[in-house]
Structure formats: C-alpha cells, structure tokens
Motif scaffolding. Structure first.
Motif, PDB file in Angstrom:
ATOM      1  N   PHE A  96     -41.248  -5.202 -57.105  1.00 51.77           N
ATOM      2  CA  PHE A  96     -40.806  -6.306 -57.954  1.00 51.77           C
ATOM      3  C   PHE A  96     -40.726  -7.615 -57.174  1.00 51.77           C
ATOM      4  N   TRP A  97     -40.334  -7.560 -55.882  1.00 57.06           N
ATOM      5  CA  TRP A  97     -40.343  -8.766 -55.040  1.00 57.06           C
ATOM      6  C   TRP A  97     -41.756  -9.270 -54.868  1.00 57.06           C
ATOM      7  N   THR A  98     -42.709  -8.361 -54.694  1.00 53.71           N
ATOM      8  CA  THR A  98     -44.098  -8.762 -54.539  1.00 53.71           C
ATOM      9  C   THR A  98     -44.584  -9.477 -55.793  1.00 53.71           C
ATOM     10  N   LEU A  99     -44.298  -8.907 -56.953  1.00 54.56           N
ATOM     11  CA  LEU A  99     -44.663  -9.564 -58.208  1.00 54.56           C
ATOM     12  C   LEU A  99     -44.018 -10.944 -58.306  1.00 54.56           C
ATOM     13  N   TRP A 128     -34.003  -5.031 -57.634  1.00 53.10           N
ATOM     14  CA  TRP A 128     -34.569  -6.371 -57.541  1.00 53.10           C
ATOM     15  C   TRP A 128     -33.683  -7.381 -58.258  1.00 53.10           C
ATOM     16  N   ALA A 129     -33.239  -7.051 -59.458  1.00 51.29           N
ATOM     17  CA  ALA A 129     -32.404  -7.975 -60.241  1.00 51.29           C
ATOM     18  C   ALA A 129     -31.118  -8.312 -59.484  1.00 51.29           C
ATOM     19  N   GLY A 130     -30.503  -7.317 -58.838  1.00 52.52           N
ATOM     20  CA  GLY A 130     -29.290  -7.568 -58.069  1.00 52.52           C
ATOM     21  C   GLY A 130     -29.526  -8.517 -56.917  1.00 52.52           C
ATOM     22  N   GLU A 131     -30.644  -8.324 -56.221  1.00 51.76           N
ATOM     23  CA  GLU A 131     -30.976  -9.207 -55.100  1.00 51.76           C
ATOM     24  C   GLU A 131     -31.364 -10.593 -55.591  1.00 51.76           C
TER      25      GLU A 131
END
Length: 186
Positions: free
Chosen positions: A175-178, A136-139
């Motif tokens: 993590f994207w959902t959050l 998630w952090a990379g994206e």
C-alpha cells in the motif's frame, strides 16, 4: 526472575495503562473524520473505547472488535480495546505516534466492518488486504511510527518473492508503494 517486565532496548517500563482514555477517544474521532473524508463515506457504527490487560502480548497495542446484532451476523458497533500492558517508547513523540498509528489502524477496521457489513464477509477478506490496508492507514494517519520499522518493513523487504496473498500486516509495504506511485488508496 520475571523477565516479562524487563524493558526492551529503547523502552522504559511505561505502559498504556497510564494513557488517558479521553486522549484515545480524541484520536478515534480524528481518524474517523479523516478516513470518512478520504473514503467518501461516514462511519455510522458507534465506536467505544475500553482497556484490558494482555500481559502476554506487551507489543500489541490495540484491537478492534465488532459488536453484532442479535443474529450475530451484522455489525452494529465497533469497540477499540487498548492493551494496558502495551509497552510504550521512552521518547514521548514516538510513543504518541505509535498510539496514533495503533488506534487509527483499529478505526480503519471499523470502516471495514461497516463497508463489508457482515462478519462472514469480513472473515473472508484476505489477511494482506484486511491487515495490510489497516496497517498502512494507521501509518498514513499518524505520519509514521516506530511500529513498522520493528515489525513490518523487515518482513516486507527481506522476504522477497513472497506472494502478496500470503502476507498480512507486512503487506502495508504494498500500500505504501501504491501511495508513493500516486495511486489513490482511499
């Protein structure tokens, strides 16, 4: 015929060996600064960048490796290794986003090393948290790349009912959902 060098659809035989390591170091410093600001801590571990050839893993862009103290237990530095056999997308904008995502993903692991402090603690971190948060952090850092579209989104979306703690990189969907719900992640 050696099919290992046949490019996949939408790919040219352009490999990461052509990447300027200084450009990678610039991405490292940008990610280090941004993640540090968002996490509220600076990364004290030095980061070095190297290239290696992994011909059997042409779709693996990079990895982070912890450097340890003499006891082999505590992290003292982080090395980000770029796979010189990594196949890059034909479109330069996609190739750049993919590189930014892969490198910043590994920088996030360097933060995990520092925050957890020891290899034992890092090794005990569940894969969904270790790899899902780094993915998630990379994206998030790169603004999006082609990496999750090919690998992680299908796994996240098509394997409904799989428990979060049984996931790995595809937990980036969690993590994207959050993030989409406005929940602070960093």
């Amino acid at each position: 015929a050696d099919l290992s060098r046949v490019p996949a659809a939408g790919m040219l035989p352009a490999y990461a060996r052509d990447i300027d390591v200084r450009a990678v170091q610039q991405i490292v410093e940008e990610a280090r600064t941004r993640f540090g600001q968002e996490l509220g801590t600076s990364l004290g571990l030095p980061i070095t960048v190297a290239q290696e050839s992994w011909p059997l893993a042409p779709f693996t862009g990079a990895e982070a490796r912890g450097v340890f103290d003499p006891t082999g237990h505590y992290y003292t530095a982080c090395q980000i290794v770029i796979n010189s056999e990594f196949r890059q997308a034909a479109d330069p904008a996609i190739a750049t986003a993919d590189l930014r995502s892969a490198v910043s993903h590994e920088v996030f692991h360097c933060f995990q090393y520092q925050i957890l402090g020891t290899s034992t603690r890092y090794d005990q971190l569940p894969m969904w948290l270790k790899e899902g948060s780094a993915a998630w952090a990379g994206e998030y850092f790169s603004g999006g790349s082609s990496i999750p579209n090919a690998r992680w989104w299908p796994q996240w979306l098509n394997v409904s009912g799989q428990q979060l703690w049984h996931r790995s990189y595809d937990a980036f969907g969690f993590f994207w959902t959050l993030h989409d719900l406005g929940v602070p992640i960093m």
